[in-house]
Motif scaffolding. Structure first.
Motif, mmCIF file in Angstrom:
data_model
loop_
_atom_site.group_PDB
_atom_site.id
_atom_site.type_symbol
_atom_site.label_atom_id
_atom_site.label_comp_id
_atom_site.label_asym_id
_atom_site.label_seq_id
_atom_site.Cartn_x
_atom_site.Cartn_y
_atom_site.Cartn_z
ATOM 1 N N VAL A 32 10.143 -6.091 5.584
ATOM 2 C CA VAL A 32 9.344 -4.876 5.396
ATOM 3 C C VAL A 32 10.214 -3.623 5.437
ATOM 4 C CG1 VAL A 32 7.515 -3.457 6.404
ATOM 5 C CG2 VAL A 32 7.234 -5.936 6.283
ATOM 6 N N GLU A 33 11.181 -3.592 6.353
ATOM 7 C CA GLU A 33 11.995 -2.384 6.514
ATOM 8 C C GLU A 33 12.898 -2.124 5.314
ATOM 9 O OE1 GLU A 33 14.075 -5.833 8.640
ATOM 10 O OE2 GLU A 33 12.034 -5.038 8.441
ATOM 11 N N ALA A 34 13.142 -3.148 4.496
ATOM 12 C CA ALA A 34 14.013 -2.977 3.324
ATOM 13 C C ALA A 34 13.243 -2.579 2.076
ATOM 14 C CB ALA A 34 14.774 -4.270 3.061
ATOM 15 N N ARG A 35 11.919 -2.596 2.113
ATOM 16 C CA ARG A 35 11.132 -2.434 0.896
ATOM 17 C C ARG A 35 11.204 -1.045 0.274
ATOM 18 N NH1 ARG A 35 5.987 -6.541 2.119
ATOM 19 N NH2 ARG A 35 7.355 -8.308 2.611
ATOM 20 N N PRO A 36 11.284 0.035 1.044
ATOM 21 C CA PRO A 36 11.430 1.336 0.373
ATOM 22 C C PRO A 36 12.694 1.416 -0.483
ATOM 23 C CG PRO A 36 10.710 1.639 2.634
ATOM 24 C CD PRO A 36 11.054 0.186 2.501
ATOM 25 N N ASP A 37 13.825 0.935 0.035
ATOM 26 C CA ASP A 37 15.053 0.910 -0.770
ATOM 27 C C ASP A 37 14.888 0.007 -1.977
ATOM 28 O OD1 ASP A 37 16.430 2.649 0.874
ATOM 29 O OD2 ASP A 37 17.375 1.072 2.051
ATOM 30 N N ALA A 53 1.783 0.787 -8.745
ATOM 31 C CA ALA A 53 3.181 0.439 -8.454
ATOM 32 C C ALA A 53 3.379 -0.189 -7.077
ATOM 33 C CB ALA A 53 4.071 1.666 -8.622
ATOM 34 N N PRO A 54 2.860 0.405 -5.995
ATOM 35 C CA PRO A 54 3.124 -0.191 -4.680
ATOM 36 C C PRO A 54 2.469 -1.544 -4.462
ATOM 37 C CG PRO A 54 1.669 1.725 -4.480
ATOM 38 C CD PRO A 54 2.177 1.706 -5.882
ATOM 39 N N LEU A 55 1.364 -1.834 -5.139
ATOM 40 C CA LEU A 55 0.714 -3.131 -4.929
ATOM 41 C C LEU A 55 1.608 -4.293 -5.366
ATOM 42 C CD1 LEU A 55 -1.739 -4.804 -4.081
ATOM 43 C CD2 LEU A 55 -2.693 -4.441 -6.358
ATOM 44 N N PRO A 56 2.092 -4.358 -6.608
ATOM 45 C CA PRO A 56 2.919 -5.508 -6.994
ATOM 46 C C PRO A 56 4.264 -5.568 -6.287
ATOM 47 C CG PRO A 56 2.728 -3.954 -8.809
ATOM 48 C CD PRO A 56 1.752 -3.520 -7.776
ATOM 49 N N ILE A 57 4.846 -4.417 -5.917
ATOM 50 C CA ILE A 57 6.127 -4.499 -5.204
ATOM 51 C C ILE A 57 5.906 -5.113 -3.825
ATOM 52 C CG2 ILE A 57 6.213 -2.248 -4.038
ATOM 53 C CD1 ILE A 57 9.107 -3.858 -5.931
ATOM 54 N N THR A 58 4.769 -4.828 -3.196
ATOM 55 C CA THR A 58 4.449 -5.460 -1.917
ATOM 56 C C THR A 58 4.237 -6.962 -2.090
ATOM 57 O OG1 THR A 58 3.407 -3.426 -1.124
ATOM 58 C CG2 THR A 58 2.833 -5.463 0.026
ATOM 59 N N VAL A 59 3.521 -7.333 -3.146
ATOM 60 C CA VAL A 59 3.242 -8.749 -3.396
ATOM 61 C C VAL A 59 4.533 -9.518 -3.651
ATOM 62 C CG1 VAL A 59 2.130 -10.377 -4.981
ATOM 63 C CG2 VAL A 59 0.919 -8.310 -4.251
ATOM 64 N N ILE A 60 5.401 -8.978 -4.503
ATOM 65 C CA ILE A 60 6.613 -9.720 -4.842
ATOM 66 C C ILE A 60 7.561 -9.775 -3.656
ATOM 67 C CG2 ILE A 60 8.107 -7.908 -5.791
ATOM 68 C CD1 ILE A 60 7.330 -11.323 -7.382
ATOM 69 N N CYS A 61 7.569 -8.736 -2.833
ATOM 70 C CA CYS A 61 8.391 -8.772 -1.621
ATOM 71 C C CYS A 61 7.866 -9.808 -0.629
ATOM 72 C CB CYS A 61 8.451 -7.394 -0.969
ATOM 73 S SG CYS A 61 9.533 -6.223 -1.823
ATOM 74 N N ASP A 62 6.543 -9.916 -0.505
ATOM 75 C CA ASP A 62 5.957 -10.962 0.331
ATOM 76 C C ASP A 62 6.338 -12.344 -0.189
ATOM 77 O OD1 ASP A 62 4.732 -9.184 2.055
ATOM 78 O OD2 ASP A 62 2.755 -9.325 1.104
ATOM 79 N N LEU A 63 6.263 -12.506 -1.489
ATOM 80 C CA LEU A 63 6.569 -13.801 -2.104
ATOM 81 C C LEU A 63 8.024 -14.194 -1.879
ATOM 82 C CD1 LEU A 63 5.553 -16.111 -4.054
ATOM 83 C CD2 LEU A 63 6.470 -14.721 -5.906
ATOM 84 N N LEU A 64 8.923 -13.247 -2.106
ATOM 85 C CA LEU A 64 10.349 -13.528 -1.977
ATOM 86 C C LEU A 64 10.805 -13.602 -0.524
ATOM 87 C CD1 LEU A 64 11.757 -11.211 -4.797
ATOM 88 C CD2 LEU A 64 11.636 -13.705 -4.844
#
Length: 385
Positions: free
Chosen positions: A145-150, A130-141
């Motif tokens: 970083v500080e907003a990613r947990p929410d 789960a954390p791997l693709p959410i990190t990738v898509i957040c990087d892409l978009l």
């Protein structure tokens, strides 16, 4: 009734009984399920089957209710709007941008696996898949970083909501977040996909504000949920027969074939996005009235022995091509190249960090999400060995 823990026997029985069946869809509404490969493949590319919900009969379809700013996306659009928006996204979603993500994806995988290997055990779904693709898509978009947990919390709530109030709250929070992020990117563009889409929206091939917001929303979901489950399903398929794991570990050139076979054999999306006939339409000898809901059984089609010999057997040496897990036609998955890269890197890193990986529980104790819309594990306990 389709057993979500092991749906393939039910799909086989349905294919044998006939090509098209009347069932209750994921939302409880009456639907037509198409089960055989040739029929599903043709239907995926048939322009007489609309994805626009406005072509559904009143009261026939009860899908997820989203505000217009999240609903105006490619999965609800037919040409010409679909063509216009997909063309714009394709211009921004370049091979170069995906290639540039390879290094960051591997570094993220390594960071996630370090504590897992140090501890010697993990649940790979919440701790890695789960954390791997959410990190990738957040990087892409370009999500800060500080907003990613929410961001991840809202996404998880929308995918498996405790109740309707929580789902509405998550949708509202995500809508406000996207609106603010788009405005910030418009004021200060960066090297990310949202900035590129804003530039496209503000040039001659314009996107409406709702289309832009919905597009970002769709990219998030397309780039998160299915990749999580594809990583989990691929890991399980390789561990299910130790010889598979060892073959791929010894010869990484087999990874692409392994991922393609997992998508065919146990893919994360059992059904394509629902369709609505624009006219009375015959599929497999069954006439489906205009406006009724049609579900195209990707998982069933991918186990059709008329197309894939010995279809219920996982085969690393199966000839590539033909699987429908990513769709076919104009709605073929836009993020397919990125998904393949992510999963290949995720499994490659896992093979490097945990060559002796084994299941920590009997396979019979693993649990699957209780929905025919998604094929994914709720958890995957492992020992590093």
């Amino acid at each position: 009734m389709i057993d979500t823990a092991d749906p393939y026997a039910a799909y086989a029985a349905l294919r044998t009984a006939g090509p098209v069946h009347r069932i209750a869809g994921p939302d409880g509404s009456p639907s037509w399920l198409v089960t055989r490969y040739d029929d599903v493949r043709r239907a995926l590319a048939d322009p007489r089957l609309s994805v626009d919900k406005r072509n559904a009969l009143p009261g026939n379809y009860r899908g997820l209710s989203l505000p217009p700013a999240l609903d105006a996306n490619l999965l609800n659009m037919d040409p010409p709007d679909h063509t216009r928006i997909r063309t714009l996204v394709t211009k921004a979603f370049t091979a170069g941008r995906i290639e540039a993500l390879r290094g960051p994806i591997r570094r993220t995988a390594d960071v996630l696996l370090e504590p897992i290997t140090a501890r010697g055990a993990a649940d790979l779904v919440p701790e890695y898949a789960a954390p791997l693709p959410i990190t990738v898509i957040c990087d892409l978009l370009g999500v800060p970083v500080e907003a990613r947990p929410d961001f991840r919390s809202w996404t998880d709530t929308m995918l498996t909501p405790p109740g309707p109030d929580e789902a509405r709250a998550a949708i509202g929070a995500m809508l406000r977040f996207f609106a603010g992020l788009i405005e910030a990117k418009r004021s200060a563009p960066a090297d990310d996909l949202i900035s590129d889409l804003i530039a496209a929206r503000d040039q001659e091939d314009q996107l409406s504000d709702d289309e832009l917001t919905s597009l970002v929303f769709l990219i998030l979901f397309a780039g998160y949920e299915n990749v999580v489950h594809l990583i989990g399903n691929t890991t399980l398929a390789l561990l299910d027969d130790r010889s598979r794991w060892e073959r791929v570990r010894a010869d990484r050139s087999l990874l692409p074939a392994a991922i393609e076979e997992v998508m065919r054999y146990d893919g994360p999306a059992p059904l394509a996005i629902r369709r609505f006939p624009l006219e009375d339409l015959e599929i497999g000898g069954v006439v489906i009235p205009a406006g009724e809901t049609v579900l195209l059984g990707l998982a069933s089609a991918n186990r059709d022995a008329d197309r894939f010999p010995d279809a219920d057997r996982f085969d690393l040496d199966r000839a590539a091509g033909g699987q429908l897990a990513l769709g076919h036609g104009i709605h073929y998955c836009l993020g397919a190249p990125l998904a393949r890269v992510e999963v290949a890197i995720a499994i490659d890193a896992l093979l490097d960090h945990a060559p002796g990986l084994t299941l920590a529980v009997p396979q019979s104790e693993l649990r699957w999400r209780d929905t025919i819309r998604t094929r994914g594990l709720t958890g995957l306990p492992v020992k590093v060995g």
